[in-house]
Enzyme design. Sequence first.
Site, PDB file in Angstrom:
ATOM      1  CB  ILE A  59     -12.872  11.523  -3.812  1.00  0.00           C
ATOM      2  CG1 ILE A  59     -12.603  10.031  -3.268  1.00  0.00           C
ATOM      3  CG2 ILE A  59     -12.500  12.655  -3.338  1.00  0.00           C
ATOM      4  CD1 ILE A  59     -11.099   9.794  -3.214  1.00  0.00           C
ATOM      5  CG  HIS A  69      -0.354  12.875  -1.776  1.00  0.00           C
ATOM      6  ND1 HIS A  69       0.187  12.223  -2.692  1.00  0.00           N
ATOM      7  CD2 HIS A  69      -1.834  12.786  -1.577  1.00  0.00           C
ATOM      8  CE1 HIS A  69      -0.920  11.535  -2.915  1.00  0.00           C
ATOM      9  NE2 HIS A  69      -2.001  11.630  -2.418  1.00  0.00           N
ATOM     10  CD  GLU A  86       2.948  12.813  -4.542  1.00  0.00           C
ATOM     11  OE1 GLU A  86       2.265  14.017  -5.123  1.00  0.00           O
ATOM     12  OE2 GLU A  86       2.259  12.308  -3.999  1.00  0.00           O
ATOM     13  NE  ARG A 111      -1.860   8.609  -7.287  1.00  0.00           N
ATOM     14  CZ  ARG A 111      -2.415   8.575  -6.324  1.00  0.00           C
ATOM     15  NH1 ARG A 111      -2.839   9.967  -5.684  1.00  0.00           N
ATOM     16  NH2 ARG A 111      -2.909   7.481  -5.666  1.00  0.00           N
TER      17      ARG A 111
HETATM   18  C1  8YV Z   1      -2.529   8.063  -0.169  1.00  0.00           C
HETATM   19  C2  8YV Z   1      -4.123   8.590  -2.161  1.00  0.00           C
HETATM   20  O1  8YV Z   1      -2.568   7.817   1.170  1.00  0.00           O
HETATM   21  O2  8YV Z   1      -5.585   7.084  -1.662  1.00  0.00           O
HETATM   22  C3  8YV Z   1      -4.715   7.546  -2.717  1.00  0.00           C
HETATM   23  O3  8YV Z   1      -4.983   7.384  -3.826  1.00  0.00           O
HETATM   24  O4  8YV Z   1      -3.492   9.191  -3.032  1.00  0.00           O
HETATM   25  C4  8YV Z   1      -3.617   8.744  -0.791  1.00  0.00           C
HETATM   26  O5  8YV Z   1      -4.768   8.884   0.131  1.00  0.00           O
HETATM   27  C5  8YV Z   1      -1.088   8.531  -0.574  1.00  0.00           C
HETATM   28  O6  8YV Z   1      -0.699   8.006  -1.978  1.00  0.00           O
HETATM   29  C6  8YV Z   1      -0.116   8.237   0.438  1.00  0.00           C
HETATM   30  O7  8YV Z   1       0.868   7.299  -0.125  1.00  0.00           O
END
Ligand code: 8YV
Length: 325
Positions: free
Chosen positions: A159, A283, A265, A236
């Site tokens: 990413i 988020h 969160e 995170r």
């Molecule tokens: C999740 C994310 O959709 O993929 C991840 O690690 O943080 C997000 O894409 C999110 O954690 C929803 O629970």
Amino acid sequence: MAGEKPDVLLVGNAKPVIVDGLSPHVVLHKLIEAKDREALLAAVAGKVRAIAVTYTSERIGPDFMQRFPKLEQVSTFGVGYDHVDAKWAGAHGITVTNTPEVLNEEVADTALGLLLCTVREFPQAERYLRAGKWPSAAYPLSKATLRDRTVGMVGMGRIGKAIARRLEAFGVPVVYHSRKPQAGVAYKYYPKLVDMARDVDTLMVIVPGGAATQNLINKEVLEALGPNGILINMARGSVVDEPALIEALKARTILSAGLDVFVKEPQVPKELIEMEHIVLFPHLGSGSVYTRKAMDRLVVDNLLAWAAGKPPLTPVPETPWPPKK
Ligand code: 8YV
């Protein structure tokens, strides 16, 4: 027994793509629908061979996994899997799969959106218009701009690379810090985060969560970033020392922050909510119908591969395939 459908436990919300995709092939036990969670767990513990996890807020640790003596695979939603003890799983012959790649571009889009909102104060300007203030005076010019900024990427994984590509297209210089230099990446590499924070004015955080990155963005890093500094967290909540960030924002040690993730969160500290000069997203990273469907589908496909006796599609590095003996 050959031909018999395997028992799979669904932990988290029963999303249609997941339920419809799995139901024809497995016996699906939906924990969320159990009137008595403990009773359901006790009833299925001896036969469950795989778990599908759709909430990244549910902790899948040793205590939980060892309740299922026949457990072979945990297929979790999301690229981040800090909620699953993958190391323990690997040591106990359990494969963990996540949903990488299919969300890269969406999360990178959101990262740029959050960066632009934070730097140019777009949400504040929109609130200003809705409050009927425009006829009296134009919204003030934004203090910050992307035009004179350098972004220090904290993390240069899949990413991170998609975000850096977008920044390049925007004409914004990129440098990065990660545990080790990335092969084939030409951006300047900083072995020490605090050195990078000192040299740039914008940090874009996109590293995995968990113990290795806990409070990586601390008081020292924020001080190094300095009074023109902007912190964007797409990773995170645990990666940022939240009290230190609140303090730095209050004291104007840094200029602003754009946060998509928080320590507890969906609870967001009151101090952050009350600050007008920062931007807070609930988020949203991968949060489009399109991308969430692709992620759900990958949860299903990893389990269908397993049910058909095939290798998992996207095992996490702690549980490589084929398993190490
Ligand atoms: C999740 C994310 O959709 O993929 C991840 O690690 O943080 C997000 O894409 C999110 O954690 C929803 O629970």
